[in-house]
Design a protein around this motif. Structure first.
Motif, short mmCIF file in Angstrom:
data_model
loop_
_atom_site.label_atom_id
_atom_site.label_comp_id
_atom_site.label_asym_id
_atom_site.label_seq_id
_atom_site.Cartn_x
_atom_site.Cartn_y
_atom_site.Cartn_z
N SER A 233 4.42 -2.33 6.84
CA SER A 233 3.73 -1.22 6.12
C SER A 233 3.84 0.26 6.86
CB SER A 233 2.23 -1.46 6.05
OG SER A 233 1.43 -0.27 5.50
N THR B 99 0.65 3.87 -2.88
CA THR B 99 0.04 5.26 -3.01
C THR B 99 1.02 6.61 -3.60
OG1 THR B 99 -0.83 4.56 -0.75
CG2 THR B 99 -0.48 7.05 -1.14
N LYS C 18 -2.53 11.44 4.65
CA LYS C 18 -3.93 11.21 4.07
C LYS C 18 -4.60 9.90 4.07
CE LYS C 18 -6.78 12.88 0.49
NZ LYS C 18 -6.94 13.60 -1.04
N GLU C 19 -3.60 8.95 3.78
CA GLU C 19 -4.12 7.55 4.01
C GLU C 19 -4.11 6.86 5.15
OE1 GLU C 19 -5.51 5.90 1.09
OE2 GLU C 19 -5.48 7.76 0.12
N LEU D 182 -1.25 6.14 6.71
CA LEU D 182 0.14 4.84 6.75
C LEU D 182 1.06 5.36 7.72
CD1 LEU D 182 -0.02 4.42 2.86
CD2 LEU D 182 -1.01 2.97 4.66
N PRO E 159 0.51 12.99 1.29
CA PRO E 159 -0.23 11.67 0.63
C PRO E 159 -0.16 10.31 1.72
CG PRO E 159 2.04 12.06 -0.71
CD PRO E 159 2.03 13.23 0.52
N LEU E 160 1.20 10.26 2.35
CA LEU E 160 0.97 9.08 3.32
C LEU E 160 0.10 9.36 4.56
CD1 LEU E 160 4.66 8.08 3.01
CD2 LEU E 160 2.91 6.89 2.12
N HIS F 66 6.46 13.35 0.73
CA HIS F 66 5.84 12.21 0.75
C HIS F 66 4.76 12.02 1.93
CE1 HIS F 66 9.25 9.93 -1.76
NE2 HIS F 66 8.29 10.87 -2.58
N VAL G 246 0.75 -1.25 0.08
CA VAL G 246 0.05 -0.02 0.09
C VAL G 246 0.89 1.33 -0.13
CG1 VAL G 246 -1.76 1.29 1.44
CG2 VAL G 246 -2.23 -1.03 1.02
N PRO G 247 1.87 1.42 0.92
CA PRO G 247 2.46 2.82 0.78
C PRO G 247 3.37 3.08 -0.41
CG PRO G 247 3.17 1.46 2.87
CD PRO G 247 2.19 0.72 1.95
#
Length: 209
Positions: free
Chosen positions: A159, A133, A179-180, A182, A176-177, A173, A129-130
């Motif tokens: 992860s 993304t 936001k998910e 992660l 966006p990370l 980075h 996933v990371p």
């Protein structure tokens, strides 16, 4: 009530089994079987041998017994000497992750990720996933040392470790990370069992008297 012997003999003699018994009771007839051809057996054995040999020798991927040498050649000085690294934790599992530019291989404890995680699609998705993304699924090779817990906890720890290592690549980075979700360490653990209860909260059946 007594039955006379003569009446019994006459009743048995009246029964006839001649219509049910064949003239040759000791002979049994079976359909004739076709002789088995060994050519088909040799053909199938060759097919099995060819398929097994192709499954073992897969081009472009190092063999399992040579993965440890492969990892050590890619990581001179070991995991501690690398610059792009991250540590992830989940439950009681700890994973130390190192990223290097490559083609997207994932090696966990000197074994291929798919083999180590038993081909479980959910656990494999946690690991990818990371990178997916940020669009780096074929840009970096991932090397992991994981211990503690089970495979589910280790995959989620990996992860988090990959997400933290990607921050060493670029601070851009982070957004966006984050936001998910992660970059958040999941602190949930199993609640301890209580005295007098069957589990953490499950109680024995109540009896009024």
């Amino acid at each position: 009530m007594a039955i006379s012997m003569s009446s019994l003999v006459s009743s048995f003699s009246s029964l006839s089994f001649s219509s049910q018994v064949s003239e040759k009771p000791n002979t049994l007839s079976f359909p004739q079987l076709k002789p088995f051809s060994t050519s088909k057996l040799n053909k199938y054995s060759q097919l099995v041998f060819v398929s097994s040999s192709t499954a073992v020798a897969s081009p472009g991927v190092p063999e399992t017994e040579n993965l440890e040498k492969y990892v050590k050649s890619r990581l001179p000085g070991g995991f501690a000497a690398q610059t792009i690294f991250g540590t992830g934790r989940r439950k009681s599992a700890i994973a130390r992750v190192v990223l290097q530019e490559g083609t997207g291989k994932v090696i966990i404890n000197y074994r291929d990720a798919k083999e180590y995680l038993q081909g479980n699609p959910l656990w494999l998705s946690y690991v990818k996933v990371p990178l997916v993304t940020l669009g780096y699924e074929t840009t970096y090779d991932v090397f992991v040392k994981a211990h503690g817990g089970g495979l589910s906890g280790q995959s989620q720890a990996i992860s988090l470790g990959i997400a933290r290592a990607l921050l060493k690549v670029s601070e851009d980075h982070r957004k966006p990370l984050r936001k998910e979700g992660l970059l958040t360490r999941d602190s949930r653990v199993v609640e301890r069992k209580k005295v007098g209860l069957k589990k953490a909260r499950k109680a024995p059946q109540f009896s009024k008297r």
